[in-house]
Scaffold this active site. Structure first.
Site, short mmCIF file in Angstrom:
data_model
loop_
_atom_site.label_atom_id
_atom_site.label_comp_id
_atom_site.label_asym_id
_atom_site.label_seq_id
_atom_site.Cartn_x
_atom_site.Cartn_y
_atom_site.Cartn_z
N ASN A 21 55.24 48.62 77.60
CA ASN A 21 55.09 48.98 76.18
C ASN A 21 56.30 49.84 75.84
O ASN A 21 56.40 50.99 76.30
CB ASN A 21 53.79 49.75 76.01
CG ASN A 21 53.22 49.75 74.62
OD1 ASN A 21 52.20 50.38 74.37
ND2 ASN A 21 53.84 49.08 73.67
N ASN A 85 54.98 51.81 64.13
CA ASN A 85 55.00 50.50 64.76
C ASN A 85 56.37 49.84 64.59
O ASN A 85 57.18 50.27 63.76
CB ASN A 85 53.93 49.60 64.15
CG ASN A 85 52.53 50.08 64.45
OD1 ASN A 85 52.22 50.47 65.58
ND2 ASN A 85 51.67 50.07 63.44
N CYS A 94 49.91 56.27 70.05
CA CYS A 94 49.98 55.19 71.03
C CYS A 94 49.80 55.81 72.41
O CYS A 94 50.52 56.75 72.76
CB CYS A 94 51.32 54.46 70.93
SG CYS A 94 51.63 53.29 72.27
N ASN A 96 50.30 54.68 75.59
CA ASN A 96 51.48 54.58 76.46
C ASN A 96 52.62 55.41 75.87
O ASN A 96 53.39 56.04 76.61
CB ASN A 96 51.92 53.13 76.60
CG ASN A 96 50.96 52.30 77.43
OD1 ASN A 96 50.44 52.77 78.43
ND2 ASN A 96 50.73 51.07 77.01
N GLU A 235 48.81 43.89 68.95
CA GLU A 235 48.83 45.16 68.22
C GLU A 235 49.17 44.91 66.75
O GLU A 235 50.12 44.16 66.45
CB GLU A 235 49.85 46.12 68.83
CG GLU A 235 49.45 46.68 70.18
CD GLU A 235 50.31 47.87 70.56
OE1 GLU A 235 50.49 48.77 69.72
OE2 GLU A 235 50.81 47.89 71.70
N CYS A 244 49.05 48.29 76.17
CA CYS A 244 48.60 49.16 75.08
C CYS A 244 47.65 50.18 75.68
O CYS A 244 46.58 49.81 76.19
CB CYS A 244 47.90 48.34 73.99
SG CYS A 244 47.20 49.35 72.65
N THR A 246 45.90 52.89 74.33
CA THR A 246 44.62 53.07 73.65
C THR A 246 43.79 51.79 73.74
O THR A 246 42.55 51.84 73.82
CB THR A 246 44.82 53.45 72.18
OG1 THR A 246 45.71 52.52 71.55
CG2 THR A 246 45.37 54.86 72.04
#
Length: 305
Positions: A21, A85, A94, A96, A235, A244, A246
């Site tokens: 990520n 994003n 986020c 990660n 996402e 991801c 979360t």
């Protein structure tokens, strides 16, 4: 860079990732840099820019309204993770990215954090406490919950239609400070055949959109008191990503709920970019919290031309 990014000429950046990520990272301690959504999208473009699933700006909390609000109750949260994003849209946080953000602060000499020490940071999903470990970082992601409380009884709250699967699948929506909708699949062949080149259609969709996780329980589900699932994710504002954080927490929460009261508190979630750890524990606020653990890597530093 294209014309949209021309004003950013000379800006220093780093590139980092957590289990694939990946993010463009910018240090802006005094909140002086103004980066538009169009510029963020240009920076994150994988063909014409640096490339990344999102952009993280490191700002001292006192320079952002959201940070000032958090400092009132959490004066040690000096740093704020300002996250967007890859399409330029703003996101709450986020999982990660939190690990990569803290690692970036360390590599930039903005904080010092030894193994076993903790750092409190601000995000738009609230305060996050990050611990450095020998293998990476652990993050108290805060409490999880159902987006639709009535799903406690039914086990699902929506249907998901996605290319590659012949029929709509029931799903369960989980909030980790940001929204997730989790679909359980039967096996790894179904997971591989799911086409995430286009956004899955969720009905009904949560108010601010949702990330969609497709999870496959291992057989057996639990080995040595650790639950195991494999996952892919689409996402919102990004598309499919290699990982991801979360989303891994949400997928573990949904699978654990479906598995029943005997399900374990510790999970290993395999994503295309690697493996992250998820642990459920009683939080200091009396609610059940989720801890995410995994690596963080800075792969490059540069200056925009």
């Amino acid at each position: 860079m294209n014309e949209t990014s021309a004003p950013l000429t000379g800006m220093r950046f780093s590139k980092g990732h957590g289990t694939g990520n990946d993010f463009v990272l910018v240090a802006d301690p005094d909140g002086e840099k103004s980066i538009s959504p169009e510029q963020i999208a240009a920076l994150c473009d994988r063909r014409r820019g640096i490339g990344g699933d999102g952009l993280i700006r490191a700002v001292r909390s006192r320079h952002l309204p959201e940070g000032v609000e958090l400092l009132a109750d959490n004066p040690t949260a000096e740093w704020f993770m300002d996250y967007n994003n890859g399409d330029g849209s703003r996101s709450e946080m986020c999982g990660n990215g939190v690990r990569v953000f803290v690692h970036f602060l360390i590599t930039q000499g903005l904080v010092s954090l030894e193994a076993g020490e903790e750092l409190t940071i601000g995000t738009r999903a609230g305060i996050k406490v990050v611990s450095r470990t020998d293998a990476g970082y652990r993050v108290d992601m805060g409490p999880w919950d159902f987006i639709h409380p009535e799903a406690r009884q039914s086990g699902s709250d929506s249907l998901v239609n996605v290319a590659g699967l012949p029929v709509e699948r029931p799903a369960l929506s989980i909030t980790m400070g940001n929204p997730h909708t989790v679909v359980a699949l039967a096996d790894l062949d179904e997971l591989a055949s799911t086409n995430l080149n286009e956004a899955p259609v969720v009905t009904p969709v949560p108010p601010y959109g949702t990330n969609v996780e497709f999870a496959v329980p291992a057989q057996p589900l639990v080995t040595d008191d650790v639950g195991h699932i494999s996952m892919r994710v689409h996402e919102r504002g990004v598309g499919e990503t290699l990982s991801c954080g979360t989303g891994a927490c949400a997928a573990a929460a949904a699978t654990r709920f479906w598995a029943g009261s005997e399900a374990p508190d510790v999970w290993a979630v395999t994503v295309p970019g690697g493996v992250v750890g998820v642990r459920f524990f009683p939080g200091p606020d009396g609610r059940e919290h989720v801890e995410l653990s995994g690596p963080a890597v800075i792969v490059a530093d540069g200056v925009l031309a």
